[in-house]
Design an enzyme around this catalytic site. Structure first.
Site, PDB file in Angstrom:
ATOM      1  CE  LYS A 191      -0.934 -37.706 -14.262  1.00  0.00           C
ATOM      2  NZ  LYS A 191      -0.239 -38.407 -13.218  1.00  0.00           N
TER       3      LYS A 191
HETATM    4  C1  LIG Z   1       0.899 -38.325 -12.152  1.00  0.00           C
HETATM    5  C2  LIG Z   1       2.278 -38.835 -12.343  1.00  0.00           C
HETATM    6  C3  LIG Z   1       2.905 -39.708 -11.442  1.00  0.00           C
HETATM    7  C4  LIG Z   1       2.329 -40.035 -10.098  1.00  0.00           C
HETATM    8  O1  LIG Z   1       1.054 -40.521 -10.172  1.00  0.00           O
HETATM    9  P1  LIG Z   1       0.149 -40.636  -8.863  1.00  0.00           P
HETATM   10  O2  LIG Z   1      -0.896 -41.625  -9.279  1.00  0.00           O
HETATM   11  O3  LIG Z   1      -0.394 -39.266  -8.606  1.00  0.00           O
HETATM   12  O4  LIG Z   1       0.983 -41.140  -7.740  1.00  0.00           O
HETATM   13  C5  LIG Z   1       4.136 -40.239 -11.776  1.00  0.00           C
HETATM   14  N1  LIG Z   1       4.755 -39.908 -12.918  1.00  0.00           N
HETATM   15  C6  LIG Z   1       4.203 -39.047 -13.792  1.00  0.00           C
HETATM   16  C7  LIG Z   1       4.935 -38.745 -15.055  1.00  0.00           C
HETATM   17  C8  LIG Z   1       2.961 -38.474 -13.521  1.00  0.00           C
HETATM   18  O5  LIG Z   1       2.437 -37.588 -14.376  1.00  0.00           O
END
Ligand SMILES: *Cc1c(COP(=O)(O)O)cnc(C)c1O
Length: 392
Positions: A191
């Site tokens: 991210k």
């Molecule tokens: C990455 C992601 C999540 C989950 O995030 P984590 O921190 O890996 O649990 C949820 N929703 C979306 C749209 C994502 O891209």
């Protein structure tokens, strides 16, 4: 091929980030120290919102957000099929029923028209959702004023999955600040800001913030004035809710603080690369990444979709494999959630959300990360020129 493989995304870790984490390792607190509240305060200030609650990951954040919004057995929760599994699973954790709202082919996000139609129908049938979870797909803000108007009109709560959208703004307002009841951010390694694993919730509602803080840590209360019974002594704590251990460590919070300081520079580089993709890919048989009037995207993803002219002579798989064969790390976001075996067993079937399925058949997320060079990007564009038909 001797060129080094190019990932689709890569974390950007500086010496300052490393020093911030090692300082925690040398300190007295590896968990429940001062880095966590400092990270929360700095995130809240940057996102112009009074309350920020950091947790172990965004999936945990979505889970406790649903609980805090009262989602339970018998509740109905709607989200976008073009998202990661966690956007829908969070409602199932709470015993609720999940449904989807098909996407808009232009924005690739939950369609405002489809939502309005589905809400009117649900009202007539007495089946309105308690919570809707829009997803700022790719980091581009959804139509939040429009979503807020529908939420007020139909009386549902808005849980924003802003996992892609740290740093994004709409009409000058940061995500998480103005429209949703609760917003969730992810700091997974791919991210735009990372704490390796990590998540965070923002809200303007003090009571919701208190509930989220308790759900994060076993439903426990330590403040004597918050207890239901007189404390036995200074060691006392009370469990008032069924909570979890969804805490973020001090190492993660320190990394998050350091990353947040670097967000403006990292976001500027993502923006420059996105603009360069727009320019270099113009003229190829592609739909480029969408933009929205008044919005500044976080540019978590730069996703192209093959247009009909491309699909007449090739397909997504051939282009995807051609890029991978050239050492270019591409990805697909997302396999529509409702087509997963687990969701089919709940009664969903291919064909239920045709716009999400059509987008899935065309989409490829291209490499995009702050340390990517212009030369790296030229390689991606050259490979696409080789793999796609010429437009004459
Ligand atoms: C990455 C992601 C999540 C989950 O995030 P984590 O921190 O890996 O649990 C949820 N929703 C979306 C749209 C994502 O891209």
């Amino acid at each position: 091929m001797s060129l080094r493989p190019l990932p689709y995304s890569r974390q950007d870790i500086s010496e300052a980030d490393i020093e911030a984490v090692t300082a925690v390792l040398r300190s007295d607190f590896l968990t429940q120290g001062q880095e966590l509240p400092a990270f929360e305060a700095e995130f809240a200030a940057l996102h112009q919102v009074p309350h920020a609650i950091a947790v172990s990951n965004a999936t945990a954040a979505l889970h406790i957000a649903c609980l805090a919004l009262g989602v339970g057995p018998g509740s109905r929760v709607w989200t976008s099929p073009n998202s990661f599994l966690a956007s829908a699973n969070c409602a199932l954790y709470c015993g609720a029923t999940v449904d989807f709202v098909d996407i808009d082919a232009a924005t690739r996000q939950l369609s405002m028209d489809a939502l309005a139609t589905k809400l009117a129908q649900a009202r007539a049938e007495g089946r309105l959702p308690q919570v809707v979870i829009p997803v700022d797909f790719a980091g581009l803000p959804c139509d939040w004023p429009g979503l807020r108007a529908l939420a007020d009109r139909y009386g549902f709560k808005l849980l924003q999955d802003a996992s892609h959208a740290t740093g994004a703004t709409l009409d000058g307002r940061p995500m998480g600040s103005a429209w949703a009841d609760i917003s969730v951010f992810s700091f997974h390694a791919v991210k735009v800001v990372t704490t390796a694993e990590g998540g965070l919730l923002t809200t303007r509602d003090a009571a919701l913030a208190t509930t989220l803080q308790r759900l994060r840590s076993h439903g426990m209360v330590r403040e004597p004035d918050q207890m239901q019974n007189p404390p036995d002594g200074p060691w006392s704590y009370e469990q008032q809710l069924l909570g979890f251990n969804y805490r973020m460590t001090e190492l993660q919070a320190a990394l998050g603080r350091s990353q947040l300081r670097r967000l403006p520079e990292m976001q500027a580089r993502r923006e420059a690369l996105a603009a360069r993709y727009d320019h270099l890919l113009a003229g190829l048989p592609l739909r480029l990444a969408p933009r929205r009037e008044g919005a500044r995207s976080a540019w978590h993803l730069y996703a192209i979709a093959l247009d009909d002219a491309a699909l007449a002579v090739t397909d997504r798989r051939a282009v995807f494999e051609g890029l991978r064969a050239r050492g270019i790390g591409v990805q697909v976001h997302y396999i529509p959630i409702h087509t997963q075996p687990y969701y089919r067993a709940l009664g969903f079937a291919p064909g239920d959300f045709p716009a999400a399925e059509d987008y899935y058949a065309r989409c490829i997320s291209l490499p995009l990360f702050p340390a990517m060079s212009d030369a790296d990007q030229d390689r991606v564009v050259d490979a696409l020129r080789e793999l796609l038909p010429r437009q004459d």
